[in-house]
Design a protein around this motif. Structure first.
Motif, PDB file in Angstrom:
ATOM      1  N   ARG A  77     -17.911  12.304   5.881  1.00 51.59           N
ATOM      2  CA  ARG A  77     -19.051  13.093   6.355  1.00 51.59           C
ATOM      3  C   ARG A  77     -19.999  13.393   5.187  1.00 51.59           C
ATOM      4  NH1 ARG A  77     -18.234  18.929   9.145  1.00 51.59           N
ATOM      5  NH2 ARG A  77     -18.066  19.555   6.960  1.00 51.59           N
ATOM      6  N   MET A  78     -19.428  13.728   4.028  1.00 52.62           N
ATOM      7  CA  MET A  78     -20.254  13.987   2.854  1.00 52.62           C
ATOM      8  C   MET A  78     -21.029  12.737   2.448  1.00 52.62           C
ATOM      9  SD  MET A  78     -19.124  15.296  -0.952  1.00 52.62           S
ATOM     10  CE  MET A  78     -18.752  13.628  -1.531  1.00 52.62           C
ATOM     11  N   MET A  79     -20.351  11.576   2.467  1.00 56.67           N
ATOM     12  CA  MET A  79     -21.022  10.326   2.135  1.00 56.67           C
ATOM     13  C   MET A  79     -22.169  10.051   3.102  1.00 56.67           C
ATOM     14  SD  MET A  79     -19.558   8.956  -0.600  1.00 56.67           S
ATOM     15  CE  MET A  79     -19.831   7.189  -0.556  1.00 56.67           C
ATOM     16  N   ASP A  80     -21.939  10.328   4.385  1.00 53.72           N
ATOM     17  CA  ASP A  80     -22.996  10.157   5.397  1.00 53.72           C
ATOM     18  C   ASP A  80     -24.222  11.008   5.061  1.00 53.72           C
ATOM     19  OD1 ASP A  80     -22.222   8.240   7.235  1.00 53.72           O
ATOM     20  OD2 ASP A  80     -21.076   9.637   8.456  1.00 53.72           O
ATOM     21  N   TYR A  81     -23.985  12.297   4.802  1.00 59.58           N
ATOM     22  CA  TYR A  81     -25.094  13.203   4.513  1.00 59.58           C
ATOM     23  C   TYR A  81     -25.850  12.768   3.260  1.00 59.58           C
ATOM     24  CZ  TYR A  81     -23.882  16.720   8.051  1.00 59.58           C
ATOM     25  OH  TYR A  81     -23.659  17.370   9.229  1.00 59.58           O
ATOM     26  N   LEU A  82     -25.131  12.339   2.241  1.00 61.10           N
ATOM     27  CA  LEU A  82     -25.785  11.889   1.016  1.00 61.10           C
ATOM     28  C   LEU A  82     -26.625  10.645   1.280  1.00 61.10           C
ATOM     29  CD1 LEU A  82     -22.885  12.390  -1.567  1.00 61.10           C
ATOM     30  CD2 LEU A  82     -25.009  13.714  -1.439  1.00 61.10           C
ATOM     31  N   GLU A  83     -26.059   9.678   1.997  1.00 62.24           N
ATOM     32  CA  GLU A  83     -26.785   8.441   2.309  1.00 62.24           C
ATOM     33  C   GLU A  83     -28.056   8.721   3.114  1.00 62.24           C
ATOM     34  OE1 GLU A  83     -26.414   5.225   1.672  1.00 62.24           O
ATOM     35  OE2 GLU A  83     -24.405   4.996   0.848  1.00 62.24           O
ATOM     36  N   GLU A  84     -27.987   9.717   3.995  1.00 60.62           N
ATOM     37  CA  GLU A  84     -29.111   9.992   4.886  1.00 60.62           C
ATOM     38  C   GLU A  84     -30.216  10.809   4.217  1.00 60.62           C
ATOM     39  OE1 GLU A  84     -27.317  11.832   8.269  1.00 60.62           O
ATOM     40  OE2 GLU A  84     -26.175  10.031   8.807  1.00 60.62           O
ATOM     41  N   HIS A  85     -29.934  11.373   3.053  1.00 61.15           N
ATOM     42  CA  HIS A  85     -30.945  12.187   2.380  1.00 61.15           C
ATOM     43  C   HIS A  85     -32.126  11.309   1.976  1.00 61.15           C
ATOM     44  CE1 HIS A  85     -32.904  14.725  -0.605  1.00 61.15           C
ATOM     45  NE2 HIS A  85     -32.242  15.750  -0.102  1.00 61.15           N
ATOM     46  N   ASP A  86     -33.330  11.791   2.225  1.00 59.93           N
ATOM     47  CA  ASP A  86     -34.536  10.989   2.007  1.00 59.93           C
ATOM     48  C   ASP A  86     -34.694  10.497   0.570  1.00 59.93           C
ATOM     49  OD1 ASP A  86     -35.227  11.225   4.642  1.00 59.93           O
ATOM     50  OD2 ASP A  86     -36.663  12.856   4.335  1.00 59.93           O
ATOM     51  N   ASP A  87     -34.260  11.291  -0.409  1.00 55.17           N
ATOM     52  CA  ASP A  87     -34.488  10.948  -1.814  1.00 55.17           C
ATOM     53  C   ASP A  87     -33.368  10.093  -2.407  1.00 55.17           C
ATOM     54  OD1 ASP A  87     -36.787  12.465  -1.676  1.00 55.17           O
ATOM     55  OD2 ASP A  87     -35.836  14.270  -2.481  1.00 55.17           O
ATOM     56  N   VAL A  88     -32.278   9.937  -1.699  1.00 50.92           N
ATOM     57  CA  VAL A  88     -31.119   9.209  -2.232  1.00 50.92           C
ATOM     58  C   VAL A  88     -31.300   7.710  -2.036  1.00 50.92           C
ATOM     59  CG1 VAL A  88     -28.649   8.773  -1.935  1.00 50.92           C
ATOM     60  CG2 VAL A  88     -29.520  11.127  -1.966  1.00 50.92           C
ATOM     61  N   GLN A  89     -31.195   6.968  -3.125  1.00 51.52           N
ATOM     62  CA  GLN A  89     -31.305   5.511  -3.068  1.00 51.52           C
ATOM     63  C   GLN A  89     -29.935   4.847  -2.952  1.00 51.52           C
ATOM     64  OE1 GLN A  89     -34.782   5.637  -2.480  1.00 51.52           O
ATOM     65  NE2 GLN A  89     -34.622   3.618  -3.387  1.00 51.52           N
ATOM     66  N   ASP A  90     -28.967   5.311  -3.720  1.00 48.88           N
ATOM     67  CA  ASP A  90     -27.626   4.708  -3.724  1.00 48.88           C
ATOM     68  C   ASP A  90     -26.589   5.791  -3.948  1.00 48.88           C
ATOM     69  OD1 ASP A  90     -28.281   1.719  -3.727  1.00 48.88           O
ATOM     70  OD2 ASP A  90     -29.386   2.394  -5.506  1.00 48.88           O
ATOM     71  N   VAL A  91     -25.419   5.595  -3.320  1.00 45.44           N
ATOM     72  CA  VAL A  91     -24.281   6.493  -3.521  1.00 45.44           C
ATOM     73  C   VAL A  91     -23.067   5.640  -3.871  1.00 45.44           C
ATOM     74  CG1 VAL A  91     -22.832   8.300  -2.531  1.00 45.44           C
ATOM     75  CG2 VAL A  91     -25.194   8.071  -1.771  1.00 45.44           C
ATOM     76  N   TYR A  92     -22.371   6.024  -4.935  1.00 44.56           N
ATOM     77  CA  TYR A  92     -21.170   5.304  -5.365  1.00 44.56           C
ATOM     78  C   TYR A  92     -20.014   6.293  -5.476  1.00 44.56           C
ATOM     79  CZ  TYR A  92     -24.857   2.094  -6.799  1.00 44.56           C
ATOM     80  OH  TYR A  92     -25.969   1.290  -6.816  1.00 44.56           O
ATOM     81  N   ALA A  93     -18.829   5.843  -5.114  1.00 40.38           N
ATOM     82  CA  ALA A  93     -17.657   6.715  -5.180  1.00 40.38           C
ATOM     83  C   ALA A  93     -16.413   5.873  -5.468  1.00 40.38           C
ATOM     84  CB  ALA A  93     -17.486   7.476  -3.862  1.00 40.38           C
ATOM     85  N   ASN A  94     -15.355   6.537  -5.931  1.00 40.87           N
ATOM     86  CA  ASN A  94     -14.157   5.785  -6.325  1.00 40.87           C
ATOM     87  C   ASN A  94     -12.970   6.038  -5.405  1.00 40.87           C
ATOM     88  OD1 ASN A  94     -13.440   8.396  -7.141  1.00 40.87           O
ATOM     89  ND2 ASN A  94     -12.469   7.709  -9.049  1.00 40.87           N
ATOM     90  N   PHE A  95     -13.247   6.255  -4.114  1.00 39.55           N
ATOM     91  CA  PHE A  95     -12.151   6.517  -3.187  1.00 39.55           C
ATOM     92  C   PHE A  95     -11.576   5.246  -2.583  1.00 39.55           C
ATOM     93  CE2 PHE A  95     -15.931   6.555  -0.462  1.00 39.55           C
ATOM     94  CZ  PHE A  95     -15.521   5.804   0.631  1.00 39.55           C
ATOM     95  N   ASP A  96     -10.338   5.364  -2.133  1.00 35.10           N
ATOM     96  CA  ASP A  96      -9.695   4.330  -1.330  1.00 35.10           C
ATOM     97  C   ASP A  96      -8.982   5.043  -0.189  1.00 35.10           C
ATOM     98  OD1 ASP A  96      -8.757   1.866  -0.463  1.00 35.10           O
ATOM     99  OD2 ASP A  96      -6.969   1.951  -1.712  1.00 35.10           O
ATOM    100  N   ILE A  97      -9.254   4.649   1.034  1.00 34.08           N
ATOM    101  CA  ILE A  97      -8.606   5.239   2.209  1.00 34.08           C
ATOM    102  C   ILE A  97      -7.679   4.202   2.821  1.00 34.08           C
ATOM    103  CG2 ILE A  97      -8.971   6.277   4.481  1.00 34.08           C
ATOM    104  CD1 ILE A  97     -11.720   7.185   3.546  1.00 34.08           C
ATOM    105  N   PRO A  98      -6.381   4.487   2.903  1.00 38.46           N
ATOM    106  CA  PRO A  98      -5.439   3.512   3.478  1.00 38.46           C
ATOM    107  C   PRO A  98      -5.829   3.116   4.900  1.00 38.46           C
ATOM    108  CG  PRO A  98      -4.265   5.323   2.407  1.00 38.46           C
ATOM    109  CD  PRO A  98      -5.717   5.720   2.460  1.00 38.46           C
ATOM    110  N   ASP A  99      -5.425   1.923   5.285  1.00 36.53           N
ATOM    111  CA  ASP A  99      -5.802   1.397   6.598  1.00 36.53           C
ATOM    112  C   ASP A  99      -5.327   2.285   7.750  1.00 36.53           C
ATOM    113  OD1 ASP A  99      -7.061  -0.739   5.411  1.00 36.53           O
ATOM    114  OD2 ASP A  99      -5.374  -2.118   5.626  1.00 36.53           O
ATOM    115  N   ASP A 100      -4.138   2.880   7.632  1.00 38.55           N
ATOM    116  CA  ASP A 100      -3.632   3.699   8.733  1.00 38.55           C
ATOM    117  C   ASP A 100      -4.492   4.944   8.939  1.00 38.55           C
ATOM    118  OD1 ASP A 100      -2.603   4.601   6.233  1.00 38.55           O
ATOM    119  OD2 ASP A 100      -1.100   5.794   7.276  1.00 38.55           O
TER     120      ASP A 100
END
Length: 251
Positions: free
Chosen positions: A222-245
């Motif tokens: 949800r946080m990544m979504d909000y950051l991506e949708e912000h008008d001034d944000v060009q790129d968002v990078y993060a170091n997470f990994d979410i298991p498939d399950d």
């Protein structure tokens, strides 16, 4: 899979690029304007502009829109004074996050980005707090079904042109290059008739944080979504990994 790749794939599956196409074109246009303003309208002499044009075309931005943005930047027709800034912080689970922005009001943007972090279980940090965890790399992504070369031939081709790594996943083939080798590898693949689902310079994490808790994963995305949708944000990078399950429960 790195957070950058994981998030890119999640966005692709959710269809966010189509749903936010108008906003995406605005952001791409802003990058074209800034690139042309800084380095001129000739993409062969302005690598940043060349990459911006490729990114815009990959998003199916109309050529007229691309050309207008370049002309506005190169001709001094855009009166906005955009600042390039990088915000850094931590998301749920201690995930490192880097955000590239182009803004004409840094105080407003900083406050809004800080609010997005705080309301989603994260916190914005000081400059440099997570930047050391990322490296700038070229990223080229192919679909295996559209790749007419064998794995061995593909490896030989890209390594010969200077690629650092190639990863074969079920849904994609990801090629990593140093920034200075990006264009040579890309052109070699294009000569073989290959096209890309993504071709960009990106900040790649050197290590990842696995998010095994479902609630944390929900907050993080949800946080990544909000950051991506912000008008001034060009790129968002993060170091997470979410298991498939966990991912299956989120879809």
């Amino acid at each position: 899979m790195s957070g950058h790749s994981k998030w890119a794939n999640i966005k692709h599956r959710k269809g966010k690029q189509d749903a936010l196409k108008g906003k995406l074109f605005t952001k791409l246009g802003r990058e074209l304007i800034v690139a042309a303003k800084m380095g001129g309208a000739n993409p062969e002499a302005n690598f940043r502009l060349k990459i911006a044009i490729q990114k815009a075309k990959a998003a199916n931005m109309p050529n007229d829109n691309i050309n207008r943005a370049i002309q506005r930047g190169a001709g001094g027709q855009d009166s906005n004074n955009y600042e390039e800034l990088v915000y850094e912080g931590y998301g749920p689970g201690g995930v490192a996050v880097m955000i590239n922005v182009l803004t004409d009001n840094r105080n407003r943007t900083a406050g809004e980005i800080r609010h997005i972090f705080s309301k989603n279980g994260g916190n914005m940090g000081e400059t440099g707090c997570v930047g050391w965890m990322f490296e700038k790399k070229g990223v080229l992504v192919l679909e295996p079904a559209k790749t007419n070369l064998s794995e061995d031939d593909l490896i030989l081709l890209v390594v010969d042109k200077g690629a650092e790594d190639i990863k074969f996943e079920e849904e994609e083939v990801q090629i990593i290059t140093a920034p200075e080798e990006f264009q040579a590898v890309k052109e070699a693949l294009e000569k073989e008739g290959l096209s890309f689902t993504r071709a960009e310079l990106a900040m790649i994490p050197q290590n990842t944080v696995e998010i095994k808790d479902l609630d944390q994963a929900k907050l993080l995305l949800r946080m990544m979504d909000y950051l991506e949708e912000h008008d001034d944000v060009q790129d968002v990078y993060a170091n997470f990994d979410i298991p498939d399950d966990i991912m299956e429960q989120l879809q």
